[in-house]
Design an enzyme around this catalytic site. Structure first.
Site, PDB file in Angstrom:
ATOM      1  N   ASN A 166      36.965  71.940 -15.469  1.00 26.71           N
ATOM      2  CA  ASN A 166      35.930  72.039 -16.552  1.00 26.71           C
ATOM      3  C   ASN A 166      34.655  71.554 -16.242  1.00 26.71           C
ATOM      4  OD1 ASN A 166      34.605  71.029 -18.820  1.00 26.71           O
ATOM      5  ND2 ASN A 166      36.367  70.700 -20.045  1.00 26.71           N
ATOM      6  N   GLY A 215      31.821  70.848 -17.690  1.00 34.94           N
ATOM      7  CA  GLY A 215      31.470  69.576 -18.531  1.00 34.94           C
ATOM      8  C   GLY A 215      31.898  68.330 -17.781  1.00 34.94           C
ATOM      9  N   ASP A 265      42.927  62.411 -18.769  1.00 41.61           N
ATOM     10  CA  ASP A 265      43.376  63.020 -20.047  1.00 41.61           C
ATOM     11  C   ASP A 265      42.572  62.154 -21.061  1.00 41.61           C
ATOM     12  OD1 ASP A 265      44.385  64.863 -21.513  1.00 41.61           O
ATOM     13  OD2 ASP A 265      46.323  63.852 -21.642  1.00 41.61           O
ATOM     14  N   PHE A 294      31.579  69.021 -27.276  1.00 40.46           N
ATOM     15  CA  PHE A 294      32.573  69.594 -27.712  1.00 40.46           C
ATOM     16  C   PHE A 294      33.651  69.053 -28.534  1.00 40.46           C
ATOM     17  CE2 PHE A 294      35.753  67.840 -24.971  1.00 40.46           C
ATOM     18  CZ  PHE A 294      34.820  66.825 -24.227  1.00 40.46           C
ATOM     19  N   LYS A 328      25.610  59.877 -25.024  1.00 37.91           N
ATOM     20  CA  LYS A 328      27.011  59.848 -25.031  1.00 37.91           C
ATOM     21  C   LYS A 328      27.759  59.707 -23.839  1.00 37.91           C
ATOM     22  CE  LYS A 328      31.078  63.003 -25.519  1.00 37.91           C
ATOM     23  NZ  LYS A 328      31.534  64.205 -25.344  1.00 37.91           N
TER      24      LYS A 328
HETATM   25  P1  IMP Z   1      41.200  66.582 -22.273  1.00 37.04           P
HETATM   26  O1  IMP Z   1      42.458  67.084 -22.285  1.00 37.04           O
HETATM   27  O2  IMP Z   1      40.846  65.299 -21.682  1.00 37.04           O
HETATM   28  O3  IMP Z   1      40.140  67.789 -22.157  1.00 37.04           O
HETATM   29  O4  IMP Z   1      40.828  66.345 -23.924  1.00 37.04           O
HETATM   30  C1  IMP Z   1      41.849  66.766 -24.813  1.00 37.04           C
HETATM   31  C2  IMP Z   1      41.269  67.081 -26.105  1.00 37.04           C
HETATM   32  O5  IMP Z   1      40.733  65.795 -26.619  1.00 37.04           O
HETATM   33  C3  IMP Z   1      40.078  67.986 -26.122  1.00 37.04           C
HETATM   34  O6  IMP Z   1      40.553  69.339 -26.234  1.00 37.04           O
HETATM   35  C4  IMP Z   1      39.218  67.442 -27.113  1.00 37.04           C
HETATM   36  O7  IMP Z   1      39.457  67.962 -28.431  1.00 37.04           O
HETATM   37  C5  IMP Z   1      39.203  66.070 -27.425  1.00 37.04           C
HETATM   38  N1  IMP Z   1      38.241  65.311 -26.603  1.00 37.04           N
HETATM   39  C6  IMP Z   1      38.452  64.645 -25.296  1.00 37.04           C
HETATM   40  N2  IMP Z   1      37.118  64.063 -25.015  1.00 37.04           N
HETATM   41  C7  IMP Z   1      36.236  64.408 -26.073  1.00 37.04           C
HETATM   42  C8  IMP Z   1      34.950  64.083 -26.189  1.00 37.04           C
HETATM   43  O8  IMP Z   1      34.315  63.528 -25.424  1.00 37.04           O
HETATM   44  N3  IMP Z   1      34.573  64.746 -27.445  1.00 37.04           N
HETATM   45  C9  IMP Z   1      35.023  65.240 -28.188  1.00 37.04           C
HETATM   46  N4  IMP Z   1      36.435  65.682 -28.083  1.00 37.04           N
HETATM   47  C10 IMP Z   1      37.225  65.062 -26.980  1.00 37.04           C
END
Ligand code: IMP
Length: 212
Positions: free
Chosen positions: A22, A24, A82, A164, A187
Protein backbone atom coordinates in the site's frame (compact mmCIF):
# COMPACT_ATOMS: atom_id res chain seq x y z
CA UNK A 1 41.82 -4.54 15.06
CA UNK A 2 38.23 -4.65 13.71
CA UNK A 3 37.20 -8.02 12.27
CA UNK A 4 35.46 -7.91 8.86
CA UNK A 5 32.06 -9.04 10.26
CA UNK A 6 31.98 -6.39 12.99
CA UNK A 7 33.09 -3.81 10.47
CA UNK A 8 30.28 -4.85 8.12
CA UNK A 9 27.76 -4.49 10.93
CA UNK A 10 29.01 -1.00 11.69
CA UNK A 11 28.87 0.45 8.21
CA UNK A 12 26.13 -1.37 6.31
CA UNK A 13 22.53 -0.34 6.99
CA UNK A 14 20.27 -3.25 8.03
CA UNK A 15 17.67 -4.32 5.53
CA UNK A 16 14.10 -4.55 6.80
CA UNK A 17 11.06 -5.70 4.83
CA UNK A 18 7.89 -3.68 5.25
CA UNK A 19 5.14 -6.20 4.58
CA UNK A 20 2.82 -3.98 2.60
CA UNK A 21 2.44 -2.79 -0.96
CA UNK A 22 0.00 0.00 0.00
CA UNK A 23 1.85 3.15 -1.23
CA UNK A 24 0.16 5.38 1.38
CA UNK A 25 1.37 3.19 4.24
CA UNK A 26 4.85 2.88 2.71
CA UNK A 27 5.17 6.69 2.51
CA UNK A 28 3.89 7.19 6.06
CA UNK A 29 6.02 4.49 7.68
CA UNK A 30 9.25 5.22 5.77
CA UNK A 31 8.91 8.88 6.79
CA UNK A 32 8.61 7.90 10.47
CA UNK A 33 11.58 5.51 10.29
CA UNK A 34 13.52 7.88 7.99
CA UNK A 35 16.29 8.75 10.45
CA UNK A 36 17.12 5.12 11.28
CA UNK A 37 20.08 3.64 9.48
CA UNK A 38 18.06 0.92 7.72
CA UNK A 39 17.15 0.11 4.12
CA UNK A 40 13.44 -0.59 3.72
CA UNK A 41 12.19 -3.02 1.11
CA UNK A 42 8.48 -3.46 0.46
CA UNK A 43 6.53 -6.33 -1.07
CA UNK A 44 6.84 -4.51 -4.40
CA UNK A 45 10.59 -5.29 -4.33
CA UNK A 46 9.85 -9.02 -4.42
CA UNK A 47 7.95 -11.09 -6.91
CA UNK A 48 5.43 -13.81 -6.11
CA UNK A 49 4.39 -13.06 -2.58
CA UNK A 50 1.15 -14.81 -1.69
CA UNK A 51 -1.55 -12.68 -0.10
CA UNK A 52 -1.53 -13.22 3.68
CA UNK A 53 -5.09 -13.85 4.91
CA UNK A 54 -5.90 -11.50 7.79
CA UNK A 55 -8.05 -13.91 9.80
CA UNK A 56 -6.71 -13.16 13.29
CA UNK A 57 -9.07 -12.26 16.13
CA UNK A 58 -7.09 -9.14 16.98
CA UNK A 59 -5.08 -6.48 15.17
CA UNK A 60 -1.97 -7.78 16.95
CA UNK A 61 -2.53 -11.34 15.69
CA UNK A 62 -2.91 -10.12 12.12
CA UNK A 63 0.18 -7.92 12.26
CA UNK A 64 2.33 -10.74 13.69
CA UNK A 65 0.92 -13.25 11.19
CA UNK A 66 1.78 -10.98 8.24
CA UNK A 67 5.28 -10.22 9.52
CA UNK A 68 5.95 -13.89 10.38
CA UNK A 69 4.85 -15.25 7.00
CA UNK A 70 6.94 -12.76 5.04
CA UNK A 71 9.94 -13.23 7.35
CA UNK A 72 9.76 -17.01 6.81
CA UNK A 73 9.96 -16.46 3.06
CA UNK A 74 12.64 -13.77 2.95
CA UNK A 75 14.79 -14.48 5.99
CA UNK A 76 14.93 -10.70 6.41
CA UNK A 77 13.55 -9.00 9.57
CA UNK A 78 10.00 -7.98 8.66
CA UNK A 79 7.66 -5.23 9.82
CA UNK A 80 3.89 -5.37 9.34
CA UNK A 81 0.88 -3.56 10.70
CA UNK A 82 -2.85 -3.87 11.02
CA UNK A 83 -5.21 -1.14 12.09
CA UNK A 84 -8.86 -0.43 12.64
CA UNK A 85 -11.50 1.87 14.05
CA UNK A 86 -13.00 1.14 17.49
CA UNK A 87 -16.25 2.94 18.30
CA UNK A 88 -17.12 3.03 22.00
CA UNK A 89 -20.93 3.10 21.48
CA UNK A 90 -20.58 -0.03 19.32
CA UNK A 91 -18.60 -2.02 21.91
CA UNK A 92 -15.35 -1.32 19.98
CA UNK A 93 -16.68 -2.46 16.61
CA UNK A 94 -15.75 -2.58 13.73
CA UNK A 95 -12.20 -3.07 15.13
CA UNK A 96 -10.38 -5.90 13.42
CA UNK A 97 -13.23 -6.05 10.84
CA UNK A 98 -12.85 -2.39 9.82
CA UNK A 99 -11.99 -3.14 6.17
CA UNK A 100 -14.96 -5.50 5.75
CA UNK A 101 -17.44 -3.87 8.17
CA UNK A 102 -20.23 -3.63 5.55
CA UNK A 103 -19.32 -7.00 3.97
CA UNK A 104 -16.65 -8.66 1.83
CA UNK A 105 -15.21 -6.60 -1.05
CA UNK A 106 -16.95 -3.37 -0.02
CA UNK A 107 -15.80 0.20 -0.62
CA UNK A 108 -14.80 2.80 1.98
CA UNK A 109 -18.10 4.56 1.12
CA UNK A 110 -20.09 1.41 1.99
CA UNK A 111 -18.35 1.15 5.36
CA UNK A 112 -18.85 4.85 6.11
CA UNK A 113 -22.54 4.63 5.22
CA UNK A 114 -22.98 1.65 7.53
CA UNK A 115 -21.21 3.45 10.38
CA UNK A 116 -23.41 6.56 10.02
CA UNK A 117 -26.46 4.28 9.98
CA UNK A 118 -25.47 2.42 13.14
CA UNK A 119 -24.79 5.68 14.97
CA UNK A 120 -27.90 7.46 13.68
CA UNK A 121 -29.58 7.77 17.07
CA UNK A 122 -26.36 8.25 19.07
CA UNK A 123 -25.81 11.80 20.36
CA UNK A 124 -22.59 13.67 19.59
CA UNK A 125 -21.31 13.29 23.20
CA UNK A 126 -21.52 9.52 22.89
CA UNK A 127 -19.78 9.23 19.50
CA UNK A 128 -16.27 8.72 20.91
CA UNK A 129 -13.96 6.39 18.98
CA UNK A 130 -10.32 5.54 18.46
CA UNK A 131 -8.11 4.34 15.66
CA UNK A 132 -5.75 1.63 16.83
CA UNK A 133 -2.69 0.26 15.07
CA UNK A 134 -0.63 -2.80 15.93
CA UNK A 135 2.86 -2.94 14.42
CA UNK A 136 4.88 -6.17 14.49
CA UNK A 137 8.55 -6.94 13.91
CA UNK A 138 9.60 -10.56 13.34
CA UNK A 139 13.19 -11.72 13.01
CA UNK A 140 15.44 -14.67 13.66
CA UNK A 141 14.68 -15.21 17.32
CA UNK A 142 12.17 -12.53 18.21
CA UNK A 143 8.59 -11.35 17.66
CA UNK A 144 7.76 -7.86 18.92
CA UNK A 145 4.56 -5.83 18.86
CA UNK A 146 3.91 -2.13 19.51
CA UNK A 147 0.57 -0.35 19.51
CA UNK A 148 -0.63 3.19 18.86
CA UNK A 149 -3.97 4.83 19.55
CA UNK A 150 -5.53 8.06 18.28
CA UNK A 151 -8.76 9.14 20.01
CA UNK A 152 -11.54 11.27 18.57
CA UNK A 153 -15.21 11.53 17.63
CA UNK A 154 -17.35 10.23 14.79
CA UNK A 155 -19.14 13.04 12.90
CA UNK A 156 -22.75 12.91 11.68
CA UNK A 157 -21.82 13.46 8.02
CA UNK A 158 -18.87 12.92 5.68
CA UNK A 159 -16.42 15.86 5.64
CA UNK A 160 -13.30 16.31 3.51
CA UNK A 161 -11.64 14.56 0.60
CA UNK A 162 -8.16 13.68 1.91
CA UNK A 163 -6.95 10.47 3.54
CA UNK A 164 -8.77 7.18 3.13
CA UNK A 165 -11.13 4.81 4.89
CA UNK A 166 -12.99 6.34 7.83
CA UNK A 167 -11.03 9.63 7.67
CA UNK A 168 -14.03 11.76 6.50
CA UNK A 169 -15.92 10.71 9.66
CA UNK A 170 -13.17 10.99 12.28
CA UNK A 171 -12.34 14.20 14.16
CA UNK A 172 -9.21 13.69 16.28
CA UNK A 173 -9.17 15.05 19.84
CA UNK A 174 -8.14 18.70 19.99
CA UNK A 175 -9.29 19.49 16.42
CA UNK A 176 -12.52 20.57 14.68
CA UNK A 177 -11.72 19.09 11.26
CA UNK A 178 -11.87 15.47 10.23
CA UNK A 179 -8.72 13.58 9.23
CA UNK A 180 -9.93 13.99 5.62
CA UNK A 181 -9.97 17.81 6.05
CA UNK A 182 -6.65 18.14 7.91
CA UNK A 183 -3.34 18.32 6.00
CA UNK A 184 -1.80 14.87 5.67
CA UNK A 185 1.33 15.85 7.62
CA UNK A 186 -0.86 16.82 10.60
CA UNK A 187 -2.56 13.41 10.49
CA UNK A 188 0.78 11.66 10.10
CA UNK A 189 2.21 13.30 13.21
CA UNK A 190 -0.51 12.04 15.55
CA UNK A 191 -2.09 9.03 13.85
CA UNK A 192 -2.35 5.59 15.44
CA UNK A 193 0.17 4.33 12.86
CA UNK A 194 2.63 7.14 13.63
CA UNK A 195 2.42 6.34 17.35
CA UNK A 196 2.84 2.58 16.88
CA UNK A 197 5.84 2.99 14.56
CA UNK A 198 7.51 5.62 16.76
CA UNK A 199 7.51 2.99 19.53
CA UNK A 200 8.69 0.41 17.01
CA UNK A 201 11.74 2.58 16.29
CA UNK A 202 13.14 1.87 19.76
CA UNK A 203 12.51 -1.86 19.29
CA UNK A 204 14.22 -1.83 15.88
CA UNK A 205 17.29 -0.09 17.31
CA UNK A 206 17.48 -2.65 20.06
CA UNK A 207 16.73 -5.84 18.12
CA UNK A 208 18.76 -5.01 15.02
CA UNK A 209 21.51 -3.26 16.98
CA UNK A 210 21.17 -0.10 14.91
CA UNK A 211 23.53 2.59 16.09
CA UNK A 212 21.76 5.86 17.19
P1 IMP B 1 -5.38 -1.90 7.44
O1 IMP B 1 -5.67 -3.37 7.37
O2 IMP B 1 -4.38 -1.56 8.48
O3 IMP B 1 -5.08 -1.29 6.11
O4 IMP B 1 -6.72 -1.18 7.93
C1 IMP B 1 -7.99 -1.80 7.92
C2 IMP B 1 -9.08 -0.78 7.74
O5 IMP B 1 -9.09 0.14 8.84
C3 IMP B 1 -8.93 0.08 6.50
O6 IMP B 1 -9.52 -0.53 5.38
C4 IMP B 1 -9.67 1.34 6.90
O7 IMP B 1 -11.03 1.19 6.68
C5 IMP B 1 -9.42 1.43 8.39
N1 IMP B 1 -8.29 2.33 8.68
C6 IMP B 1 -7.05 1.97 9.12
N2 IMP B 1 -6.27 3.05 9.28
C7 IMP B 1 -7.04 4.11 8.91
C8 IMP B 1 -6.78 5.52 8.83
O8 IMP B 1 -5.69 6.03 9.12
N3 IMP B 1 -7.81 6.28 8.41
C9 IMP B 1 -9.02 5.77 8.07
N4 IMP B 1 -9.31 4.49 8.10
C10 IMP B 1 -8.32 3.65 8.53
Amino acid sequence: MITPSIHREMILPRIVVLATSNPGKVREITAILGDLSIRIKTLRDFSDFPHVVEDGKTLEENAVKKAREIYLQTGIPTLADDSGLEVFALAMRPGVFSARYAGEKVSYEDNNRKLLGELKSVSIEKRGAQFRCAAALVGDDFEEVSAGICRGTITTELRGTGGFGYDPLFVPEGFDQTFAELPIDVKNRMSHRARAFLRMKTILRDRLRIPS
